[in-house]
Design a protein around this motif. Structure first.
Motif, mmCIF file in Angstrom:
data_model
loop_
_atom_site.group_PDB
_atom_site.id
_atom_site.type_symbol
_atom_site.label_atom_id
_atom_site.label_comp_id
_atom_site.label_asym_id
_atom_site.label_seq_id
_atom_site.Cartn_x
_atom_site.Cartn_y
_atom_site.Cartn_z
ATOM 1 N N THR A 63 -0.589 -0.171 17.331
ATOM 2 C CA THR A 63 0.721 -0.302 17.971
ATOM 3 C C THR A 63 0.875 0.556 19.218
ATOM 4 N N GLY A 64 0.011 1.543 19.395
ATOM 5 C CA GLY A 64 0.132 2.454 20.527
ATOM 6 C C GLY A 64 1.186 3.522 20.326
ATOM 7 N N ALA A 65 1.790 3.575 19.134
ATOM 8 C CA ALA A 65 2.848 4.540 18.853
ATOM 9 C C ALA A 65 2.263 5.941 18.624
ATOM 10 N N GLN A 66 3.106 6.920 18.816
ATOM 11 C CA GLN A 66 2.724 8.310 18.622
ATOM 12 C C GLN A 66 2.573 8.629 17.127
ATOM 13 N N PRO A 67 1.739 9.602 16.794
ATOM 14 C CA PRO A 67 1.553 10.006 15.395
ATOM 15 C C PRO A 67 2.870 10.471 14.774
ATOM 16 N N ARG A 68 2.938 10.341 13.479
ATOM 17 C CA ARG A 68 4.110 10.781 12.717
ATOM 18 C C ARG A 68 3.758 12.018 11.893
ATOM 19 N N ALA A 69 4.787 12.680 11.373
ATOM 20 C CA ALA A 69 4.614 13.951 10.669
ATOM 21 C C ALA A 69 4.110 13.802 9.238
ATOM 22 N N ASP A 70 4.359 12.643 8.627
ATOM 23 C CA ASP A 70 3.856 12.441 7.264
ATOM 24 C C ASP A 70 3.439 10.988 7.073
ATOM 25 N N ALA A 71 2.706 10.762 5.992
ATOM 26 C CA ALA A 71 2.124 9.442 5.731
ATOM 27 C C ALA A 71 3.194 8.367 5.559
ATOM 28 N N GLU A 72 4.288 8.706 4.913
ATOM 29 C CA GLU A 72 5.349 7.720 4.695
ATOM 30 C C GLU A 72 5.953 7.254 6.023
ATOM 31 N N GLN A 73 6.187 8.189 6.931
ATOM 32 C CA GLN A 73 6.738 7.835 8.242
ATOM 33 C C GLN A 73 5.737 7.017 9.047
ATOM 34 N N ALA A 74 4.461 7.403 8.993
ATOM 35 C CA ALA A 74 3.427 6.684 9.733
ATOM 36 C C ALA A 74 3.268 5.264 9.198
ATOM 37 N N ARG A 75 3.276 5.117 7.880
ATOM 38 C CA ARG A 75 3.169 3.795 7.255
ATOM 39 C C ARG A 75 4.347 2.914 7.676
ATOM 40 N N ALA A 76 5.552 3.470 7.601
ATOM 41 C CA ALA A 76 6.749 2.717 7.967
ATOM 42 C C ALA A 76 6.707 2.304 9.444
ATOM 43 N N ALA A 77 6.273 3.209 10.312
ATOM 44 C CA ALA A 77 6.192 2.903 11.741
ATOM 45 C C ALA A 77 5.131 1.837 12.005
ATOM 46 N N LEU A 78 4.038 1.874 11.260
ATOM 47 C CA LEU A 78 2.985 0.869 11.403
ATOM 48 C C LEU A 78 3.502 -0.503 11.002
ATOM 49 N N VAL B 153 0.853 -1.187 0.000
ATOM 50 C CA VAL B 153 0.000 0.000 0.000
ATOM 51 C C VAL B 153 0.890 1.238 0.000
ATOM 52 N N PRO B 154 0.781 2.082 -1.014
ATOM 53 C CA PRO B 154 1.612 3.288 -1.031
ATOM 54 C C PRO B 154 1.134 4.293 0.027
ATOM 55 N N PRO B 155 2.046 5.109 0.545
ATOM 56 C CA PRO B 155 1.670 6.081 1.570
ATOM 57 C C PRO B 155 0.522 6.999 1.140
ATOM 58 N N GLU C 49 -5.461 8.944 8.714
ATOM 59 C CA GLU C 49 -5.784 7.513 8.715
ATOM 60 C C GLU C 49 -4.575 6.659 9.073
ATOM 61 N N TRP C 50 -3.414 6.993 8.522
ATOM 62 C CA TRP C 50 -2.190 6.262 8.857
ATOM 63 C C TRP C 50 -1.893 6.387 10.341
ATOM 64 N N ASN C 51 -2.009 7.619 10.860
ATOM 65 C CA ASN C 51 -1.731 7.827 12.280
ATOM 66 C C ASN C 51 -2.772 7.159 13.170
ATOM 67 N N ASP C 52 -4.023 7.146 12.754
ATOM 68 C CA ASP C 52 -5.059 6.436 13.513
ATOM 69 C C ASP C 52 -4.729 4.940 13.599
ATOM 70 N N ALA C 53 -4.356 4.361 12.462
ATOM 71 C CA ALA C 53 -4.007 2.933 12.431
ATOM 72 C C ALA C 53 -2.764 2.671 13.268
ATOM 73 N N LEU C 54 -1.785 3.544 13.157
ATOM 74 C CA LEU C 54 -0.545 3.402 13.922
ATOM 75 C C LEU C 54 -0.828 3.412 15.418
ATOM 76 N N GLU C 55 -1.590 4.384 15.869
ATOM 77 C CA GLU C 55 -1.886 4.483 17.297
ATOM 78 C C GLU C 55 -2.764 3.322 17.768
ATOM 79 N N TYR C 56 -3.790 2.985 16.992
ATOM 80 C CA TYR C 56 -4.719 1.935 17.392
ATOM 81 C C TYR C 56 -4.055 0.565 17.464
#
Length: 81
Positions: free
Chosen positions: A59-74, A41-43, A50-57
């Motif tokens: 993994t419990g991780a904090q939001p990221r500044a852009d979609a690419e970072q959030a996707r990678a962290a997820l 899935v491309p960023p 949405e990426w940050n919502d999925a990341l937090e939900y």
């Protein structure tokens, strides 16, 4: 007619979950399949929110500044568990 579903909802469908909350309780095999699906899935396929919502939900991780970072962290967070 065009329907757009939220990233978390799409992930729950991909993981064959009955309920969205089932995403938090995937076994290792289903989690690995979800990670592989996310890698395709491309960023830009979802909004940053949405990426940050999925990341937090998931993994419990904090939001990221852009979609690419959030996707990678997820992906990293789901792979680590």
């Amino acid at each position: 007619m065009i329907f757009k579903i939220d990233l978390l909802e799409a992930l729950s469908i991909q993981a064959d979950c009955t309920y969205l909350s089932d995403l938090k309780h995937l076994d290792g095999l289903r989690r690995a399949r979800l990670v592989r699906a996310l890698e395709r899935v491309p960023p830009g396929a979802a909004e940053l929110r949405e990426w940050n919502d999925a990341l937090e939900y998931l993994t419990g991780a904090q939001p990221r500044a852009d979609a690419e970072q959030a996707r990678a962290a997820l992906i990293t967070g789901l792979s680590a568990v």
